[in-house]
Motif scaffolding. Structure first.
Motif, PDB file in Angstrom:
ATOM      1  N   GLU A 145     -77.191 -14.007  65.865  1.00  0.00           N
ATOM      2  CA  GLU A 145     -77.711 -14.420  67.352  1.00  0.00           C
ATOM      3  C   GLU A 145     -78.605 -15.585  67.032  1.00  0.00           C
ATOM      4  N   GLU A 146     -79.522 -15.324  66.165  1.00  0.00           N
ATOM      5  CA  GLU A 146     -80.311 -16.343  65.873  1.00  0.00           C
ATOM      6  C   GLU A 146     -80.096 -17.621  65.233  1.00  0.00           C
ATOM      7  N   GLY A 147     -79.181 -17.650  64.338  1.00  0.00           N
ATOM      8  CA  GLY A 147     -78.398 -18.877  63.767  1.00  0.00           C
ATOM      9  C   GLY A 147     -77.780 -18.390  62.395  1.00  0.00           C
ATOM     10  N   SER A 148     -78.062 -19.306  61.487  1.00  0.00           N
ATOM     11  CA  SER A 148     -77.084 -19.146  60.190  1.00  0.00           C
ATOM     12  C   SER A 148     -78.051 -19.170  59.098  1.00  0.00           C
ATOM     13  N   LEU A 149     -77.941 -18.246  58.330  1.00  0.00           N
ATOM     14  CA  LEU A 149     -78.729 -18.120  57.007  1.00  0.00           C
ATOM     15  C   LEU A 149     -77.951 -18.448  55.948  1.00  0.00           C
ATOM     16  N   PHE A 150     -78.378 -19.318  55.402  1.00  0.00           N
ATOM     17  CA  PHE A 150     -77.511 -19.780  53.853  1.00  0.00           C
ATOM     18  C   PHE A 150     -78.533 -20.185  52.598  1.00  0.00           C
ATOM     19  N   GLN A 151     -78.060 -20.308  51.553  1.00  0.00           N
ATOM     20  CA  GLN A 151     -78.598 -20.606  50.344  1.00  0.00           C
ATOM     21  C   GLN A 151     -78.406 -22.032  50.147  1.00  0.00           C
ATOM     22  N   SER A 152     -79.485 -22.653  50.007  1.00  0.00           N
ATOM     23  CA  SER A 152     -79.285 -24.405  49.745  1.00  0.00           C
ATOM     24  C   SER A 152     -78.366 -24.464  48.413  1.00  0.00           C
ATOM     25  N   TYR A 153     -77.343 -25.489  48.241  1.00  0.00           N
ATOM     26  CA  TYR A 153     -76.694 -25.776  47.312  1.00  0.00           C
ATOM     27  C   TYR A 153     -77.434 -26.703  46.241  1.00  0.00           C
ATOM     28  N   ILE A 154     -79.043 -27.277  46.782  1.00  0.00           N
ATOM     29  CA  ILE A 154     -79.728 -27.942  45.885  1.00  0.00           C
ATOM     30  C   ILE A 154     -80.518 -27.150  44.888  1.00  0.00           C
ATOM     31  N   ASP A 155     -81.285 -26.121  45.756  1.00  0.00           N
ATOM     32  CA  ASP A 155     -82.340 -25.418  45.008  1.00  0.00           C
ATOM     33  C   ASP A 155     -82.314 -23.922  44.906  1.00  0.00           C
ATOM     34  N   GLY A 156     -81.294 -23.443  45.619  1.00  0.00           N
ATOM     35  CA  GLY A 156     -81.076 -22.004  45.734  1.00  0.00           C
ATOM     36  C   GLY A 156     -81.816 -21.444  46.676  1.00  0.00           C
ATOM     37  N   SER A 157     -82.850 -22.007  47.611  1.00  0.00           N
ATOM     38  CA  SER A 157     -83.642 -21.547  48.442  1.00  0.00           C
ATOM     39  C   SER A 157     -82.906 -21.001  49.598  1.00  0.00           C
ATOM     40  N   PHE A 158     -83.637 -20.127  50.409  1.00  0.00           N
ATOM     41  CA  PHE A 158     -82.941 -19.668  51.640  1.00  0.00           C
ATOM     42  C   PHE A 158     -83.199 -20.381  53.047  1.00  0.00           C
ATOM     43  N   LYS A 159     -82.526 -20.561  53.726  1.00  0.00           N
ATOM     44  CA  LYS A 159     -82.605 -21.452  54.869  1.00  0.00           C
ATOM     45  C   LYS A 159     -81.994 -21.069  55.962  1.00  0.00           C
ATOM     46  N   LEU A 160     -82.656 -21.284  57.278  1.00  0.00           N
ATOM     47  CA  LEU A 160     -82.293 -20.598  58.453  1.00  0.00           C
ATOM     48  C   LEU A 160     -81.727 -21.917  59.417  1.00  0.00           C
ATOM     49  N   LEU A 161     -80.599 -22.247  59.724  1.00  0.00           N
ATOM     50  CA  LEU A 161     -80.331 -23.158  60.600  1.00  0.00           C
ATOM     51  C   LEU A 161     -79.906 -22.742  61.859  1.00  0.00           C
ATOM     52  N   SER A 162     -80.832 -22.994  62.869  1.00  0.00           N
ATOM     53  CA  SER A 162     -80.758 -22.191  64.144  1.00  0.00           C
ATOM     54  C   SER A 162     -80.414 -23.671  65.092  1.00  0.00           C
ATOM     55  N   PRO A 163     -80.159 -23.254  66.461  1.00  0.00           N
ATOM     56  CA  PRO A 163     -79.905 -24.430  67.457  1.00  0.00           C
ATOM     57  C   PRO A 163     -81.192 -25.361  67.496  1.00  0.00           C
ATOM     58  N   GLU A 164     -82.521 -24.635  67.432  1.00  0.00           N
ATOM     59  CA  GLU A 164     -83.698 -25.276  67.583  1.00  0.00           C
ATOM     60  C   GLU A 164     -83.877 -26.225  66.369  1.00  0.00           C
ATOM     61  N   LYS A 165     -83.614 -25.638  65.169  1.00  0.00           N
ATOM     62  CA  LYS A 165     -83.927 -26.224  63.825  1.00  0.00           C
ATOM     63  C   LYS A 165     -82.834 -27.500  63.826  1.00  0.00           C
ATOM     64  N   SER A 166     -81.864 -27.252  64.266  1.00  0.00           N
ATOM     65  CA  SER A 166     -80.362 -28.303  64.074  1.00  0.00           C
ATOM     66  C   SER A 166     -81.220 -29.431  65.051  1.00  0.00           C
ATOM     67  N   ILE A 167     -81.574 -29.298  66.160  1.00  0.00           N
ATOM     68  CA  ILE A 167     -82.054 -30.298  67.040  1.00  0.00           C
ATOM     69  C   ILE A 167     -83.298 -30.966  66.608  1.00  0.00           C
ATOM     70  N   GLU A 168     -84.219 -30.297  66.029  1.00  0.00           N
ATOM     71  CA  GLU A 168     -85.543 -30.796  65.485  1.00  0.00           C
ATOM     72  C   GLU A 168     -85.289 -31.803  64.325  1.00  0.00           C
ATOM     73  N   VAL A 169     -84.006 -31.522  63.343  1.00  0.00           N
ATOM     74  CA  VAL A 169     -83.755 -32.102  62.392  1.00  0.00           C
ATOM     75  C   VAL A 169     -82.934 -33.587  62.941  1.00  0.00           C
ATOM     76  N   GLN A 170     -82.197 -33.155  64.049  1.00  0.00           N
ATOM     77  CA  GLN A 170     -81.444 -34.106  64.385  1.00  0.00           C
ATOM     78  C   GLN A 170     -82.388 -35.491  64.993  1.00  0.00           C
ATOM     79  N   ARG A 171     -83.426 -34.673  65.832  1.00  0.00           N
ATOM     80  CA  ARG A 171     -84.401 -35.823  66.302  1.00  0.00           C
ATOM     81  C   ARG A 171     -85.255 -36.525  65.028  1.00  0.00           C
ATOM     82  N   ASP A 172     -85.505 -35.990  64.016  1.00  0.00           N
ATOM     83  CA  ASP A 172     -86.024 -36.550  62.908  1.00  0.00           C
ATOM     84  C   ASP A 172     -85.174 -37.635  62.407  1.00  0.00           C
TER      85      ASP A 172
END
Ligand SMILES: [Zn+2]
Length: 397
Positions: free
Chosen positions: A129-156
Protein backbone atom coordinates in the motif's frame (compact mmCIF):
# COMPACT_ATOMS: atom_id res chain seq x y z
CA UNK A 1 -3.63 33.52 -22.29
CA UNK A 2 -3.97 30.32 -20.29
CA UNK A 3 -0.73 28.53 -19.52
CA UNK A 4 -2.40 25.17 -20.07
CA UNK A 5 -5.35 24.30 -22.24
CA UNK A 6 -6.78 21.50 -24.35
CA UNK A 7 -9.08 21.87 -27.30
CA UNK A 8 -10.31 19.71 -30.15
CA UNK A 9 -10.12 21.36 -33.56
CA UNK A 10 -11.81 18.78 -35.76
CA UNK A 11 -13.40 15.35 -35.37
CA UNK A 12 -13.34 13.10 -38.42
CA UNK A 13 -16.75 12.38 -40.00
CA UNK A 14 -16.23 8.60 -40.36
CA UNK A 15 -14.23 7.75 -37.23
CA UNK A 16 -13.42 9.21 -33.81
CA UNK A 17 -10.06 10.51 -35.04
CA UNK A 18 -9.55 14.09 -33.97
CA UNK A 19 -7.05 16.90 -34.23
CA UNK A 20 -6.45 19.24 -31.35
CA UNK A 21 -4.01 21.35 -29.38
CA UNK A 22 -2.45 20.96 -25.97
CA UNK A 23 -1.04 24.30 -24.84
CA UNK A 24 1.72 24.19 -22.20
CA UNK A 25 3.99 26.91 -20.76
CA UNK A 26 6.73 25.54 -23.05
CA UNK A 27 4.67 25.63 -26.23
CA UNK A 28 1.90 24.02 -28.20
CA UNK A 29 1.51 20.34 -29.09
CA UNK A 30 -0.54 19.74 -32.22
CA UNK A 31 -2.33 16.41 -31.83
CA UNK A 32 -2.29 13.55 -32.68
CA UNK A 33 1.39 13.73 -31.70
CA UNK A 34 4.24 11.35 -31.03
CA UNK A 35 6.28 11.78 -27.83
CA UNK A 36 9.91 10.70 -28.10
CA UNK A 37 11.55 8.91 -25.18
CA UNK A 38 14.58 10.61 -23.65
CA UNK A 39 14.49 8.07 -20.82
CA UNK A 40 17.65 9.16 -19.01
CA UNK A 41 17.49 12.81 -20.20
CA UNK A 42 18.92 11.90 -23.60
CA UNK A 43 17.47 10.80 -26.95
CA UNK A 44 20.38 8.34 -26.99
CA UNK A 45 22.60 9.39 -29.90
CA UNK A 46 20.66 12.58 -30.71
CA UNK A 47 20.71 16.07 -29.15
CA UNK A 48 17.63 18.11 -28.27
CA UNK A 49 18.80 20.75 -30.79
CA UNK A 50 18.74 18.11 -33.55
CA UNK A 51 15.34 16.86 -32.33
CA UNK A 52 13.92 20.37 -32.66
CA UNK A 53 15.37 20.67 -36.17
CA UNK A 54 13.54 17.42 -37.03
CA UNK A 55 10.16 18.99 -36.04
CA UNK A 56 9.86 17.28 -32.65
CA UNK A 57 7.05 18.72 -30.55
CA UNK A 58 7.43 16.95 -27.22
CA UNK A 59 9.76 14.53 -25.43
CA UNK A 60 9.41 12.44 -22.28
CA UNK A 61 11.78 11.46 -19.52
CA UNK A 62 11.72 8.86 -16.82
CA UNK A 63 11.21 9.53 -13.11
CA UNK A 64 12.64 6.22 -11.94
CA UNK A 65 15.92 6.46 -13.86
CA UNK A 66 16.50 10.16 -13.14
CA UNK A 67 15.86 9.79 -9.38
CA UNK A 68 18.66 7.19 -9.30
CA UNK A 69 21.02 9.06 -11.61
CA UNK A 70 21.87 11.97 -11.50
CA UNK A 71 19.24 12.54 -8.75
CA UNK A 72 16.35 14.96 -9.09
CA UNK A 73 17.95 17.59 -6.80
CA UNK A 74 20.73 18.28 -9.32
CA UNK A 75 18.11 18.70 -12.06
CA UNK A 76 16.12 21.10 -9.85
CA UNK A 77 19.29 23.15 -9.29
CA UNK A 78 19.37 23.74 -13.05
CA UNK A 79 15.82 25.06 -12.92
CA UNK A 80 14.46 21.76 -14.20
CA UNK A 81 15.10 19.21 -16.90
CA UNK A 82 14.23 21.73 -19.64
CA UNK A 83 17.43 23.60 -18.77
CA UNK A 84 19.48 20.54 -17.79
CA UNK A 85 19.10 18.96 -21.25
CA UNK A 86 18.46 22.20 -23.17
CA UNK A 87 14.97 21.30 -24.38
CA UNK A 88 12.76 24.37 -24.54
CA UNK A 89 9.60 22.63 -25.76
CA UNK A 90 6.84 20.68 -23.99
CA UNK A 91 7.89 17.71 -21.86
CA UNK A 92 6.22 14.83 -20.03
CA UNK A 93 7.53 12.56 -17.29
CA UNK A 94 6.19 9.13 -16.43
CA UNK A 95 5.72 8.31 -12.77
CA UNK A 96 8.09 5.37 -12.39
CA UNK A 97 5.23 2.89 -12.14
CA UNK A 98 6.10 1.43 -15.52
CA UNK A 99 9.57 0.54 -14.23
CA UNK A 100 8.16 -1.16 -11.13
CA UNK A 101 6.38 -3.43 -13.52
CA UNK A 102 9.36 -4.08 -15.77
CA UNK A 103 11.60 -4.85 -12.81
CA UNK A 104 9.07 -7.12 -11.21
CA UNK A 105 7.70 -9.10 -14.10
CA UNK A 106 10.08 -9.14 -17.08
CA UNK A 107 10.20 -7.25 -20.36
CA UNK A 108 7.69 -4.42 -20.39
CA UNK A 109 7.12 -4.40 -24.12
CA UNK A 110 6.69 -8.16 -24.26
CA UNK A 111 4.30 -8.20 -21.34
CA UNK A 112 2.12 -5.32 -22.49
CA UNK A 113 1.75 -7.10 -25.80
CA UNK A 114 1.22 -10.43 -24.04
CA UNK A 115 4.22 -12.14 -25.57
CA UNK A 116 6.00 -13.40 -22.50
CA UNK A 117 5.95 -13.96 -18.78
CA UNK A 118 9.68 -14.53 -18.45
CA UNK A 119 11.04 -13.47 -15.08
CA UNK A 120 14.06 -11.20 -15.00
CA UNK A 121 16.54 -10.46 -12.25
CA UNK A 122 14.31 -8.99 -9.58
CA UNK A 123 15.48 -5.76 -8.07
CA UNK A 124 11.89 -5.06 -7.06
CA UNK A 125 11.55 -6.23 -3.46
CA UNK A 126 7.90 -5.57 -2.72
CA UNK A 127 4.79 -3.67 -3.76
CA UNK A 128 2.44 -2.75 -0.94
CA UNK A 129 0.00 0.00 0.00
CA UNK A 130 2.83 2.41 0.82
CA UNK A 131 4.56 2.06 -2.56
CA UNK A 132 7.28 0.00 -4.13
CA UNK A 133 10.51 -1.03 -2.44
CA UNK A 134 13.37 -1.79 -4.80
CA UNK A 135 17.12 -1.97 -4.99
CA UNK A 136 18.96 0.67 -7.03
CA UNK A 137 20.70 -0.75 -10.08
CA UNK A 138 23.30 2.02 -9.67
CA UNK A 139 24.60 1.36 -6.16
CA UNK A 140 22.47 -1.46 -4.69
CA UNK A 141 20.86 0.84 -2.09
CA UNK A 142 17.25 0.30 -1.01
CA UNK A 143 14.70 2.82 -2.29
CA UNK A 144 10.99 3.34 -1.77
CA UNK A 145 9.01 4.84 -4.62
CA UNK A 146 5.63 5.97 -3.31
CA UNK A 147 2.98 8.23 -4.89
CA UNK A 148 4.30 11.12 -2.79
CA UNK A 149 7.93 10.45 -3.71
CA UNK A 150 7.10 10.09 -7.41
CA UNK A 151 5.33 13.46 -7.45
CA UNK A 152 8.15 15.12 -5.47
CA UNK A 153 10.71 13.81 -7.97
CA UNK A 154 8.50 14.90 -10.89
CA UNK A 155 8.20 18.38 -9.35
CA UNK A 156 12.00 18.53 -9.14
CA UNK A 157 12.32 17.41 -12.76
CA UNK A 158 9.74 20.02 -13.74
CA UNK A 159 8.14 18.55 -16.89
CA UNK A 160 4.95 20.30 -18.08
CA UNK A 161 2.87 17.13 -17.97
CA UNK A 162 3.37 14.57 -15.21
CA UNK A 163 1.71 11.25 -14.35
CA UNK A 164 0.13 9.83 -11.21
CA UNK A 165 1.98 6.88 -9.67
CA UNK A 166 0.58 3.50 -10.69
CA UNK A 167 1.39 -0.17 -10.98
CA UNK A 168 1.34 -1.27 -14.60
CA UNK A 169 -0.13 -4.77 -14.38
CA UNK A 170 1.27 -7.43 -16.71
CA UNK A 171 -0.70 -9.64 -19.05
CA UNK A 172 -0.06 -12.87 -17.18
CA UNK A 173 -1.78 -11.85 -13.92
CA UNK A 174 -5.41 -12.88 -13.41
CA UNK A 175 -8.49 -10.70 -13.12
CA UNK A 176 -8.47 -10.82 -9.34
CA UNK A 177 -4.93 -9.38 -9.14
CA UNK A 178 -5.72 -6.82 -11.88
CA UNK A 179 -8.70 -5.68 -9.78
CA UNK A 180 -6.68 -5.43 -6.54
CA UNK A 181 -3.87 -3.59 -8.32
CA UNK A 182 -6.29 -1.20 -10.09
CA UNK A 183 -7.99 -0.21 -6.82
CA UNK A 184 -4.59 0.35 -5.19
CA UNK A 185 -3.49 2.46 -8.20
CA UNK A 186 -6.67 4.53 -7.74
CA UNK A 187 -5.77 5.13 -4.08
CA UNK A 188 -2.24 6.01 -5.24
CA UNK A 189 -3.74 8.45 -7.79
CA UNK A 190 -5.56 10.30 -4.97
CA UNK A 191 -2.33 10.41 -2.94
CA UNK A 192 -0.45 11.64 -6.05
CA UNK A 193 -3.01 14.41 -6.58
CA UNK A 194 -2.96 15.41 -2.90
CA UNK A 195 0.84 15.72 -2.95
CA UNK A 196 0.68 17.58 -6.29
CA UNK A 197 -1.64 20.14 -4.68
CA UNK A 198 0.47 20.56 -1.54
CA UNK A 199 2.76 23.55 -1.22
CA UNK A 200 5.97 21.89 -0.03
CA UNK A 201 9.25 22.63 -1.77
CA UNK A 202 7.57 24.40 -4.68
CA UNK A 203 4.28 26.26 -5.03
CA UNK A 204 1.35 23.84 -5.29
CA UNK A 205 1.12 22.42 -8.81
CA UNK A 206 4.51 23.86 -9.74
CA UNK A 207 7.74 22.06 -10.50
CA UNK A 208 11.27 23.36 -10.81
CA UNK A 209 10.52 24.62 -14.37
CA UNK A 210 7.18 26.20 -13.48
CA UNK A 211 3.54 25.20 -13.65
CA UNK A 212 2.66 21.56 -14.27
CA UNK A 213 -0.47 19.51 -15.00
CA UNK A 214 -1.25 15.97 -13.92
CA UNK A 215 -2.45 12.99 -15.97
CA UNK A 216 -4.48 10.17 -14.42
CA UNK A 217 -4.05 6.60 -15.69
CA UNK A 218 -6.78 4.15 -16.71
CA UNK A 219 -6.13 0.64 -15.37
CA UNK A 220 -8.14 -2.57 -15.65
CA UNK A 221 -6.12 -4.70 -18.07
CA UNK A 222 -8.18 -6.54 -20.68
CA UNK A 223 -11.34 -6.60 -18.52
CA UNK A 224 -14.02 -4.26 -19.81
CA UNK A 225 -15.85 -3.97 -16.46
CA UNK A 226 -12.60 -3.05 -14.67
CA UNK A 227 -11.70 -0.54 -17.39
CA UNK A 228 -15.17 1.01 -16.92
CA UNK A 229 -14.61 1.30 -13.18
CA UNK A 230 -11.26 2.98 -13.81
CA UNK A 231 -12.79 5.33 -16.41
CA UNK A 232 -15.51 6.31 -13.92
CA UNK A 233 -12.86 6.93 -11.23
CA UNK A 234 -10.71 9.07 -13.52
CA UNK A 235 -13.60 11.06 -15.02
CA UNK A 236 -15.74 11.58 -11.94
CA UNK A 237 -13.75 11.11 -8.74
CA UNK A 238 -10.48 12.84 -9.46
CA UNK A 239 -9.60 16.07 -11.26
CA UNK A 240 -6.84 15.63 -13.84
CA UNK A 241 -5.82 17.68 -16.87
CA UNK A 242 -5.17 14.63 -19.08
CA UNK A 243 -5.79 10.89 -19.03
CA UNK A 244 -3.39 8.11 -20.02
CA UNK A 245 -4.39 4.55 -20.91
CA UNK A 246 -2.09 2.14 -19.07
CA UNK A 247 -1.91 -1.48 -17.97
CA UNK A 248 -2.03 -4.62 -20.07
CA UNK A 249 -3.59 -4.20 -23.49
CA UNK A 250 -3.92 -7.91 -24.24
CA UNK A 251 -2.13 -10.65 -26.11
CA UNK A 252 -2.76 -9.60 -29.72
CA UNK A 253 -3.07 -6.48 -31.85
CA UNK A 254 -6.81 -7.06 -32.22
CA UNK A 255 -7.26 -7.27 -28.46
CA UNK A 256 -5.19 -4.09 -27.98
CA UNK A 257 -7.28 -2.23 -30.58
CA UNK A 258 -10.47 -3.40 -28.85
CA UNK A 259 -9.34 -2.38 -25.34
CA UNK A 260 -8.08 1.01 -26.51
CA UNK A 261 -11.18 1.65 -28.63
CA UNK A 262 -13.79 1.11 -25.93
CA UNK A 263 -11.65 2.91 -23.34
CA UNK A 264 -11.05 5.97 -25.54
CA UNK A 265 -14.70 6.15 -26.66
CA UNK A 266 -15.88 6.22 -23.05
CA UNK A 267 -13.29 8.86 -22.12
CA UNK A 268 -14.74 11.24 -24.70
CA UNK A 269 -13.49 14.72 -25.51
CA UNK A 270 -12.93 16.46 -22.19
CA UNK A 271 -9.28 15.44 -21.77
CA UNK A 272 -6.30 14.81 -24.02
CA UNK A 273 -5.83 11.02 -24.13
CA UNK A 274 -2.35 9.51 -24.05
CA UNK A 275 -1.65 5.86 -24.89
CA UNK A 276 1.34 4.64 -22.88
CA UNK A 277 4.14 2.76 -24.62
CA UNK A 278 2.65 2.19 -28.08
CA UNK A 279 4.25 3.72 -31.18
CA UNK A 280 4.35 1.33 -34.13
CA UNK A 281 3.20 3.33 -37.21
CA UNK A 282 0.72 0.54 -38.11
CA UNK A 283 -0.84 0.81 -34.65
CA UNK A 284 -0.90 4.61 -34.78
CA UNK A 285 -2.92 4.63 -38.03
CA UNK A 286 -5.50 2.35 -36.36
CA UNK A 287 -5.55 3.90 -32.89
CA UNK A 288 -5.94 7.55 -33.90
CA UNK A 289 -9.36 6.43 -35.18
CA UNK A 290 -10.31 5.62 -31.58
CA UNK A 291 -9.46 9.20 -30.56
CA UNK A 292 -5.94 8.76 -29.13
CA UNK A 293 -4.21 12.15 -29.02
CA UNK A 294 -0.63 11.29 -28.03
CA UNK A 295 1.59 8.20 -28.25
CA UNK A 296 5.02 7.37 -26.86
CA UNK A 297 7.45 4.56 -27.55
CA UNK A 298 11.20 3.92 -27.50
CA UNK A 299 11.02 2.14 -30.87
CA UNK A 300 12.04 4.91 -33.36
CA UNK A 301 15.37 5.55 -31.60
CA UNK A 302 15.88 1.93 -30.50
CA UNK A 303 15.34 0.62 -34.04
CA UNK A 304 17.85 3.19 -35.32
CA UNK A 305 20.50 1.92 -32.93
CA UNK A 306 20.00 -1.55 -34.34
CA UNK A 307 20.36 -0.32 -37.92
CA UNK A 308 16.67 -0.17 -38.91
CA UNK A 309 15.28 2.83 -40.79
CA UNK A 310 11.52 3.40 -40.76
CA UNK A 311 9.81 3.49 -44.17
CA UNK A 312 6.26 3.80 -45.50
CA UNK A 313 4.39 0.68 -46.57
CA UNK A 314 3.54 -2.69 -45.05
CA UNK A 315 7.16 -3.70 -44.45
CA UNK A 316 7.69 -0.65 -42.25
CA UNK A 317 11.48 -0.70 -42.02
CA UNK A 318 14.77 -1.32 -43.83
CA UNK A 319 17.65 -3.17 -42.23
CA UNK A 320 20.56 -0.96 -43.25
CA UNK A 321 23.04 -3.71 -42.33
CA UNK A 322 21.65 -5.90 -45.12
CA UNK A 323 24.24 -6.58 -47.87
CA UNK A 324 21.59 -5.54 -50.40
CA UNK A 325 22.41 -1.90 -49.62
CA UNK A 326 26.19 -2.14 -49.85
CA UNK A 327 26.26 -0.45 -53.27
CA UNK A 328 22.91 1.35 -53.26
CA UNK A 329 23.40 5.01 -54.13
CA UNK A 330 19.83 6.04 -53.27
CA UNK A 331 18.80 7.50 -49.89
CA UNK A 332 16.57 5.59 -47.40
CA UNK A 333 13.54 7.30 -48.98
CA UNK A 334 13.89 9.61 -52.00
CA UNK A 335 10.76 11.52 -50.94
CA UNK A 336 11.98 12.13 -47.37
CA UNK A 337 13.31 15.62 -46.58
CA UNK A 338 15.25 14.67 -43.45
CA UNK A 339 18.93 15.73 -43.29
CA UNK A 340 20.02 12.09 -43.67
CA UNK A 341 17.99 11.38 -46.82
CA UNK A 342 18.93 14.72 -48.38
CA UNK A 343 22.66 14.09 -47.94
CA UNK A 344 23.59 10.41 -47.62
CA UNK A 345 23.19 7.17 -49.57
CA UNK A 346 22.14 3.77 -48.29
CA UNK A 347 25.61 2.48 -49.24
CA UNK A 348 27.23 5.08 -46.96
CA UNK A 349 24.89 4.25 -44.07
CA UNK A 350 25.55 0.54 -44.64
CA UNK A 351 29.29 1.21 -44.54
CA UNK A 352 29.00 3.17 -41.25
CA UNK A 353 27.26 0.22 -39.58
CA UNK A 354 29.75 -2.29 -40.98
CA UNK A 355 32.63 -0.13 -39.73
CA UNK A 356 30.99 0.41 -36.30
CA UNK A 357 31.03 4.16 -36.81
CA UNK A 358 28.75 5.93 -34.28
CA UNK A 359 27.69 8.41 -36.96
CA UNK A 360 25.52 5.64 -38.45
CA UNK A 361 23.35 5.57 -35.30
CA UNK A 362 22.95 9.34 -35.38
CA UNK A 363 22.01 9.51 -39.06
CA UNK A 364 19.37 6.78 -38.84
CA UNK A 365 18.01 8.24 -35.58
CA UNK A 366 17.68 11.55 -37.42
CA UNK A 367 15.66 9.90 -40.19
CA UNK A 368 13.45 7.91 -37.78
CA UNK A 369 12.61 10.97 -35.68
CA UNK A 370 11.82 13.05 -38.77
CA UNK A 371 9.80 10.12 -40.14
CA UNK A 372 7.58 9.86 -37.05
CA UNK A 373 6.97 13.62 -36.95
CA UNK A 374 6.14 13.59 -40.66
CA UNK A 375 3.78 10.63 -40.15
CA UNK A 376 1.88 12.50 -37.44
CA UNK A 377 1.72 15.60 -39.65
CA UNK A 378 0.23 13.54 -42.52
CA UNK A 379 -2.31 12.02 -40.10
CA UNK A 380 -3.30 15.44 -38.70
CA UNK A 381 -3.79 16.87 -42.21
CA UNK A 382 -5.80 13.82 -43.28
CA UNK A 383 -8.10 14.10 -40.23
CA UNK A 384 -8.64 17.82 -40.89
CA UNK A 385 -9.44 17.07 -44.54
CA UNK A 386 -11.65 14.07 -43.69
CA UNK A 387 -9.57 11.72 -45.82
CA UNK A 388 -7.82 9.60 -43.19
CA UNK A 389 -8.78 6.30 -44.81
CA UNK A 390 -7.44 7.33 -48.25
CA UNK A 391 -4.25 8.64 -46.63
CA UNK A 392 -3.82 5.32 -44.80
CA UNK A 393 -4.30 3.34 -48.04
CA UNK A 394 -1.76 5.55 -49.78
CA UNK A 395 0.72 5.10 -46.91
CA UNK A 396 0.55 1.31 -47.14
CA UNK A 397 0.32 1.05 -50.96
ZN1 LIG B 1 14.83 10.54 -44.19
Amino acid sequence: MKKFSWKINHISTNTNARTGEIITPHGKIKTPAFIFCATKAALKSFSTIQAKENNTQIILSNTYHLMLQPGSELIAKHGGLHNFMNWKGPMLTDSGGFQIFSLGHGSVADEIKGRSSVKRNKSLLSINEEGSLFQSYIDGSFKLLSPEKSIEVQRDIGADLILVFDECTPFHVDKSYTDISMKRSHRWAIRSLNRFNLNLKYKAGFGSSGEQKLYGIIQGGIYEDLREESIDFNLNKIDNFGIAIGGSLGSSKDEMYKVVNYTALKLGNKHPIHLLGIGDPNDIWTLVKSGIDTFDCVSPTRLARHGSALIKGKKGKLNIKNKLFSEDLLPIDKDCNCPTCLNYSLAYLHHLFKADELLGLQLITSHNIYFMNNLMNIIRNAIDNDNLEQAEKQWFS
